[in-house]
Design a protein around this motif. Structure first.
Motif, PDB file in Angstrom:
ATOM      1  N   PRO A   1      41.758  27.060  37.739  1.00  0.00           N
ATOM      2  CA  PRO A   1      43.203  27.046  37.404  1.00  0.00           C
ATOM      3  C   PRO A   1      44.074  27.497  38.373  1.00  0.00           C
ATOM      4  O   PRO A   1      43.781  28.198  39.365  1.00  0.00           O
ATOM      5  N   SER A   2      45.220  26.775  38.530  1.00  0.00           N
ATOM      6  CA  SER A   2      46.353  27.118  39.504  1.00  0.00           C
ATOM      7  C   SER A   2      47.513  26.904  38.906  1.00  0.00           C
ATOM      8  O   SER A   2      47.887  25.814  38.267  1.00  0.00           O
ATOM      9  N   HIS A   3      48.597  28.037  39.144  1.00  0.00           N
ATOM     10  CA  HIS A   3      49.933  27.704  38.636  1.00  0.00           C
ATOM     11  C   HIS A   3      50.738  26.610  39.457  1.00  0.00           C
ATOM     12  O   HIS A   3      51.876  26.354  39.049  1.00  0.00           O
ATOM     13  N   HIS A   4      50.070  26.194  40.645  1.00  0.00           N
ATOM     14  CA  HIS A   4      50.818  25.327  41.357  1.00  0.00           C
ATOM     15  C   HIS A   4      50.582  23.716  41.048  1.00  0.00           C
ATOM     16  O   HIS A   4      51.232  23.204  41.632  1.00  0.00           O
TER      17      HIS A   4
ATOM     18  N   TYR B   1      41.476  24.915  33.567  1.00  0.00           N
ATOM     19  CA  TYR B   1      40.347  24.749  34.206  1.00  0.00           C
ATOM     20  C   TYR B   1      39.228  23.634  33.739  1.00  0.00           C
ATOM     21  O   TYR B   1      39.385  23.463  32.405  1.00  0.00           O
ATOM     22  N   LEU B   2      38.458  23.281  34.564  1.00  0.00           N
ATOM     23  CA  LEU B   2      37.519  22.376  34.023  1.00  0.00           C
ATOM     24  C   LEU B   2      35.923  22.765  34.709  1.00  0.00           C
ATOM     25  O   LEU B   2      35.723  23.374  35.613  1.00  0.00           O
ATOM     26  N   ILE B   3      35.046  22.620  33.651  1.00  0.00           N
ATOM     27  CA  ILE B   3      33.682  22.891  33.946  1.00  0.00           C
ATOM     28  C   ILE B   3      32.761  21.758  33.822  1.00  0.00           C
ATOM     29  O   ILE B   3      32.840  20.879  32.890  1.00  0.00           O
TER      30      ILE B   3
ATOM     31  N   LEU C   1      28.476  16.738  31.955  1.00  0.00           N
ATOM     32  CA  LEU C   1      28.995  16.747  30.692  1.00  0.00           C
ATOM     33  C   LEU C   1      30.446  17.608  31.307  1.00  0.00           C
ATOM     34  O   LEU C   1      30.113  18.853  31.482  1.00  0.00           O
ATOM     35  N   PRO C   2      31.427  17.052  31.439  1.00  0.00           N
ATOM     36  CA  PRO C   2      32.677  17.971  31.731  1.00  0.00           C
ATOM     37  C   PRO C   2      33.514  18.397  30.426  1.00  0.00           C
ATOM     38  O   PRO C   2      33.291  17.810  29.397  1.00  0.00           O
ATOM     39  N   GLU C   3      34.109  19.454  30.338  1.00  0.00           N
ATOM     40  CA  GLU C   3      34.868  19.974  29.498  1.00  0.00           C
ATOM     41  C   GLU C   3      36.070  20.986  30.392  1.00  0.00           C
ATOM     42  O   GLU C   3      35.869  21.582  31.051  1.00  0.00           O
ATOM     43  N   VAL C   4      37.305  20.567  29.801  1.00  0.00           N
ATOM     44  CA  VAL C   4      38.475  21.103  30.199  1.00  0.00           C
ATOM     45  C   VAL C   4      38.882  22.245  29.058  1.00  0.00           C
ATOM     46  O   VAL C   4      39.004  21.994  27.920  1.00  0.00           O
ATOM     47  N   PHE C   5      39.262  23.035  29.595  1.00  0.00           N
ATOM     48  CA  PHE C   5      39.844  24.388  28.808  1.00  0.00           C
ATOM     49  C   PHE C   5      41.513  24.512  29.176  1.00  0.00           C
ATOM     50  O   PHE C   5      41.778  24.758  30.293  1.00  0.00           O
TER      51      PHE C   5
ATOM     52  N   PHE D   1      43.382  15.405  37.916  1.00  0.00           N
ATOM     53  CA  PHE D   1      44.919  15.776  37.816  1.00  0.00           C
ATOM     54  C   PHE D   1      45.834  14.517  37.765  1.00  0.00           C
ATOM     55  O   PHE D   1      46.844  14.601  37.073  1.00  0.00           O
ATOM     56  N   ALA D   2      45.572  13.452  38.355  1.00  0.00           N
ATOM     57  CA  ALA D   2      46.212  12.258  38.068  1.00  0.00           C
ATOM     58  C   ALA D   2      46.156  11.726  36.565  1.00  0.00           C
ATOM     59  O   ALA D   2      47.068  11.443  35.780  1.00  0.00           O
ATOM     60  N   LEU D   3      44.704  11.804  35.930  1.00  0.00           N
ATOM     61  CA  LEU D   3      44.652  11.465  34.696  1.00  0.00           C
ATOM     62  C   LEU D   3      45.548  12.395  33.601  1.00  0.00           C
ATOM     63  O   LEU D   3      46.058  12.065  32.592  1.00  0.00           O
ATOM     64  N   LEU D   4      45.407  13.745  33.989  1.00  0.00           N
ATOM     65  CA  LEU D   4      46.069  14.740  33.122  1.00  0.00           C
ATOM     66  C   LEU D   4      47.618  14.382  33.398  1.00  0.00           C
ATOM     67  O   LEU D   4      48.421  14.540  32.270  1.00  0.00           O
TER      68      LEU D   4
END
Length: 434
Positions: A93-96, A102-104, A124-128, A405-408
């Motif tokens: 994770p980054s505030h910038h 974050y992603l695992i 298997l990706p998972e975003v938190f 991050f582009a998808l996000l």
């Protein structure tokens, strides 16, 4: 930019220091070999000392469970076997960034040998992103970045347990198909390729105590001893350790031995046992005899010698050392999964191989674990191929991070959010005007 000219001047002093350290290491090795020889004749007494005085020792010493002079050739693995492995990676994770999350990503590997079956190589990706995922650890003084690493450990173990269930179920289906002889070979291959953990199993799974048709092995990269749990508060530790042990229970039920492969091990648990031999006192009570001596205590003549360096002089390629029981304090919480280990000369190095007690105490599982591990190293030209592939599936490269991050960003814009973008600091770091 790195100035190599200035750096080269410092390298000369570094090479001289390494030469001095190599000479000192040879001297420590000679002393360690003598202590090992003498410790064999006093092994029972030293083991009793370790058990009796462990709470008064200033170091953690493993306990040998086999004769110290034992050197065993690892058996040849069967042609037909299966290896499963997981490894993880993450985006911190980054505030910038455009969003604090974050992603695992957990790489999954199933490799079948001698069975004419398709492998599994994916992730298997998972975003938190929920507040309870991002900030819950702060109540225990744990940074989110650290908590992300702990969660990754859990994810790797849980997925490994699921892979164990998967090959058990697939194996049960194969036995049923062979008995009934109602499907062709191509149909079976197609069923394996399209299988998903959430899909219904077409045939009744075998009884939990039923063995999988071929020997199997579950592998993880690194130690099974989660040292990072020791300083954590109990409430935080209870969120990490129980799901890991539950996944190991799944593997034990399916009789799939679990192995932690530690390459370039820096452990000194076994060498620390030799410190009991080097102790000049009748009782190894460090708190009483050596509390004021610091680094000058008599038993520290071997520091900083590591276990792998000593066993490199004792083992031939394809041999293993005696079994040892780790005495790490965190293992008191492991229950039936207390960790044992040995050192194996895999040809390219001496690796530390760890396994739970239920593997070490079962001769069949232990032989299968060691033989399949050695075969994996040989197939991987010096490192287990299943672990290497699990890493390759899990690793998040720079391009993957940018696409994430582009998808996000696209999803946030579609949701109607405005002023979506990175901080000015992050934007300037990504492109220089100099």
């Amino acid at each position: 930019m790195l100035d190599l000219t200035k750096l080269a001047q410092q390298m000369q002093g570094m090479s001289q220091q390494l030469t001095l350290e190599a000479t000192a290491t040879r001297q420590r090795l000679e002393l360690a070999e003598k202590l090992l020889s003498h410790a064999f004749s006093r092994q029972n007494k030293l083991t009793t000392h370790q058990q009796t005085w462990h709470d008064r020792l200033s170091f953690t010493a493993a306990e040998p469970v086999e004769p110290l002079n034992l050197r065993i050739a690892i058996p040849v693995p069967p042609a037909a076997h299966t290896v499963i492995a997981t490894d993880g990676s993450q985006i911190a994770p980054s505030h910038h960034e455009i969003a604090y999350c974050y992603l695992i990503n957990v790489g999954r590997i199933i490799l079948h040998y001698g069975q004419n079956r398709l492998p599994l190589l994916d992730s298997l990706p998972e975003v938190f992103y929920r507040p309870e995922d991002l900030y819950i650890s702060r109540q225990w003084g744990i940074r989110t970045e650290e908590w992300m690493g702990f969660r990754r450990t859990v994810s790797e173990a849980v997925v490994l347990g699921e892979l164990g269930e998967r090959i058990k179920d697939e194996g049960g289906g194969m036995r049923d198909e062979k008995r009934q002889n109602r499907e062709t070979r191509n149909q079976r291959v197609e069923a394996v390729a399209s299988f998903h953990p959430s899909s219904p199993i077409p045939h009744p799974p075998p009884h939990p105590s039923s063995p999988i048709p071929h020997p199997s092995l579950a592998m993880v990269d690194g130690s099974l001893i989660h040292w990072f749990l020791e300083p954590l508060p109990g409430e935080a530790r209870d969120r990490i350790l129980p799901p890991v042990l539950a996944a190991w229970d799944q593997l034990r039920t399916n009789r799939i031995p679990l192995v932690g492969y530690v390459s370039a091990s820096r452990s000194g648990e076994m060498v620390n046992f030799l410190r009991l031999q080097a102790c000049p006192y009748d009782t190894p009570d460090c708190m009483t005899h050596c509390s004021n001596q610091g680094d000058r205590s008599p038993c520290q003549v071997l520091d900083p010698l590591k276990d792998a360096a000593l066993w490199a002089t004792q083992l031939e390629p394809g041999q293993r050392s005696p079994l040892w029981r780790s005495s790490a304090r965190i293992l008191d919480l492991y229950g039936d999964h207390r960790i044992y280990f040995c050192y194996v000369h895999v040809g390219t190095e001496v690796a530390r191989i760890e396994f739970p007690a239920w593997v070490a105490e079962d001769a069949d599982l232990l032989d299968a674990a060691l033989s399949l591990t050695l075969a994996q190293v040989q197939k991987g030209y010096g490192y287990p191929v299943a672990l290497a592939e699990a890493h390759n599936q899990a690793v998040v490269r720079g391009g993957d991070r940018a696409r994430f991050f582009a998808l996000l960003e696209q999803q946030m814009i579609r949701a109607g959010l405005r002023n979506v973008g990175t901080s000015y600091k992050e934007a300037r770091k990504r492109g220089s005007i100099a």
